[in-house]
Design a protein around this motif. Sequence first.
Motif, PDB file in Angstrom:
ATOM      1  N   PRO A  95      86.537  72.227  36.576  1.00 41.84           N
ATOM      2  CA  PRO A  95      86.076  71.395  35.458  1.00 41.84           C
ATOM      3  C   PRO A  95      87.222  70.516  34.942  1.00 41.84           C
ATOM      4  CG  PRO A  95      85.368  73.671  35.165  1.00 41.84           C
ATOM      5  CD  PRO A  95      86.328  73.661  36.331  1.00 41.84           C
ATOM      6  N   ALA A  96      86.893  69.277  34.620  1.00 38.28           N
ATOM      7  CA  ALA A  96      87.898  68.339  34.120  1.00 38.28           C
ATOM      8  C   ALA A  96      88.274  68.684  32.680  1.00 38.28           C
ATOM      9  CB  ALA A  96      87.348  66.916  34.186  1.00 38.28           C
ATOM     10  N   PRO A  97      89.511  68.369  32.281  1.00 42.16           N
ATOM     11  CA  PRO A  97      89.911  68.608  30.898  1.00 42.16           C
ATOM     12  C   PRO A  97      89.175  67.665  29.938  1.00 42.16           C
ATOM     13  CG  PRO A  97      91.660  67.489  32.108  1.00 42.16           C
ATOM     14  CD  PRO A  97      90.583  67.818  33.089  1.00 42.16           C
ATOM     15  N   GLU A  98      89.202  67.972  28.672  1.00 44.31           N
ATOM     16  CA  GLU A  98      88.484  67.196  27.647  1.00 44.31           C
ATOM     17  C   GLU A  98      88.801  65.704  27.702  1.00 44.31           C
ATOM     18  OE1 GLU A  98      85.968  67.911  25.431  1.00 44.31           O
ATOM     19  OE2 GLU A  98      85.899  69.746  26.611  1.00 44.31           O
ATOM     20  N   PHE A  99      90.060  65.332  27.944  1.00 42.29           N
ATOM     21  CA  PHE A  99      90.413  63.908  27.921  1.00 42.29           C
ATOM     22  C   PHE A  99      89.751  63.115  29.039  1.00 42.29           C
ATOM     23  CE2 PHE A  99      93.904  65.631  30.505  1.00 42.29           C
ATOM     24  CZ  PHE A  99      93.949  64.741  31.564  1.00 42.29           C
ATOM     25  N   ALA A 100      89.170  63.780  30.021  1.00 44.46           N
ATOM     26  CA  ALA A 100      88.474  63.105  31.123  1.00 44.46           C
ATOM     27  C   ALA A 100      86.965  63.334  31.067  1.00 44.46           C
ATOM     28  CB  ALA A 100      89.031  63.579  32.460  1.00 44.46           C
ATOM     29  N   ARG A 101      86.471  63.905  29.980  1.00 42.10           N
ATOM     30  CA  ARG A 101      85.030  64.150  29.803  1.00 42.10           C
ATOM     31  C   ARG A 101      84.498  63.072  28.855  1.00 42.10           C
ATOM     32  NH1 ARG A 101      83.397  69.052  31.594  1.00 42.10           N
ATOM     33  NH2 ARG A 101      81.621  69.078  30.176  1.00 42.10           N
ATOM     34  N   LEU A 102      84.372  61.862  29.370  1.00 43.41           N
ATOM     35  CA  LEU A 102      84.008  60.711  28.546  1.00 43.41           C
ATOM     36  C   LEU A 102      82.798  59.977  29.105  1.00 43.41           C
ATOM     37  CD1 LEU A 102      87.606  59.261  28.146  1.00 43.41           C
ATOM     38  CD2 LEU A 102      86.305  60.471  26.385  1.00 43.41           C
ATOM     39  N   THR A 103      81.953  59.501  28.214  1.00 44.50           N
ATOM     40  CA  THR A 103      80.892  58.592  28.624  1.00 44.50           C
ATOM     41  C   THR A 103      81.498  57.190  28.728  1.00 44.50           C
ATOM     42  OG1 THR A 103      80.205  57.977  26.389  1.00 44.50           O
ATOM     43  CG2 THR A 103      79.167  59.955  27.345  1.00 44.50           C
ATOM     44  N   ILE A 104      80.816  56.304  29.418  1.00 46.66           N
ATOM     45  CA  ILE A 104      81.289  54.918  29.489  1.00 46.66           C
ATOM     46  C   ILE A 104      81.308  54.313  28.086  1.00 46.66           C
ATOM     47  CG2 ILE A 104      80.750  52.611  30.385  1.00 46.66           C
ATOM     48  CD1 ILE A 104      79.743  54.012  32.959  1.00 46.66           C
ATOM     49  N   ASP A 105      80.322  54.644  27.259  1.00 47.81           N
ATOM     50  CA  ASP A 105      80.299  54.146  25.880  1.00 47.81           C
ATOM     51  C   ASP A 105      81.516  54.601  25.082  1.00 47.81           C
ATOM     52  OD1 ASP A 105      78.222  52.384  25.568  1.00 47.81           O
ATOM     53  OD2 ASP A 105      76.786  53.887  24.884  1.00 47.81           O
ATOM     54  N   GLU A 106      81.964  55.827  25.292  1.00 45.47           N
ATOM     55  CA  GLU A 106      83.151  56.309  24.572  1.00 45.47           C
ATOM     56  C   GLU A 106      84.400  55.528  24.980  1.00 45.47           C
ATOM     57  OE1 GLU A 106      81.984  60.940  23.645  1.00 45.47           O
ATOM     58  OE2 GLU A 106      82.621  60.436  25.691  1.00 45.47           O
ATOM     59  N   ILE A 107      84.486  55.160  26.253  1.00 42.16           N
ATOM     60  CA  ILE A 107      85.617  54.356  26.712  1.00 42.16           C
ATOM     61  C   ILE A 107      85.544  52.958  26.107  1.00 42.16           C
ATOM     62  CG2 ILE A 107      86.712  53.339  28.752  1.00 42.16           C
ATOM     63  CD1 ILE A 107      85.691  55.869  30.291  1.00 42.16           C
ATOM     64  N   ILE A 108      84.354  52.363  26.084  1.00 41.68           N
ATOM     65  CA  ILE A 108      84.175  51.040  25.474  1.00 41.68           C
ATOM     66  C   ILE A 108      84.517  51.104  23.983  1.00 41.68           C
ATOM     67  CG2 ILE A 108      82.470  49.268  24.861  1.00 41.68           C
ATOM     68  CD1 ILE A 108      81.045  49.990  27.553  1.00 41.68           C
TER      69      ILE A 108
END
Length: 173
Positions: free
Chosen positions: A109-122
């Motif tokens: 499983p990826a760490p929290e900092f890589a558990r992002l939606t595209i909207d969260e990155i935008i």
Amino acid sequence: MRPTATRATLAALTVPLLLTASACSKESDRAADRTTASASPSAGETSTATTGSPDPTGTGAYPAYAPQDYSYQLEVLCYCPQVGTVEVVVRDGEVTDATSLDGPTAGRPAPEFARLTIDEIIAMANDPQVAKARVEWPDGQDHPGSVMLDRIAQAVDDEVTYTIKAVEVVPAG
């Protein structure tokens, strides 16, 4: 004879300190160069300060990513643990799974900092508290290809780049 020994000791202690200070200043110079270079987007890139962004309202904000069910591959480059490419699965606008595909943590499983939606990155690119955001948003695409954030001006080690690829929207039904 004592002053010579003191000078030799002083030189032995000073040289490593000067080399360390020199190395730090070079890293700072490199970080400043990256920031300066990113101020002017190249072809196909836009920044929050550049006209022609994919924002039809002209407010300087990047638009949200409409699909709520999709998967994509995310690469996070930062001064953080490297996890390689992450397969992110989003359902109803929330991350339901994020797994490292390669690198030192493949299959985990990826760490929290890589558990992002595209909207969260935008949203991070739109955050007015971010010192600089450079967004590569290919023409005709409904999401960015990459988002580079410099969170604190003149700071070192706070930059992060999110690369978004292999987006697959789950058909409704």
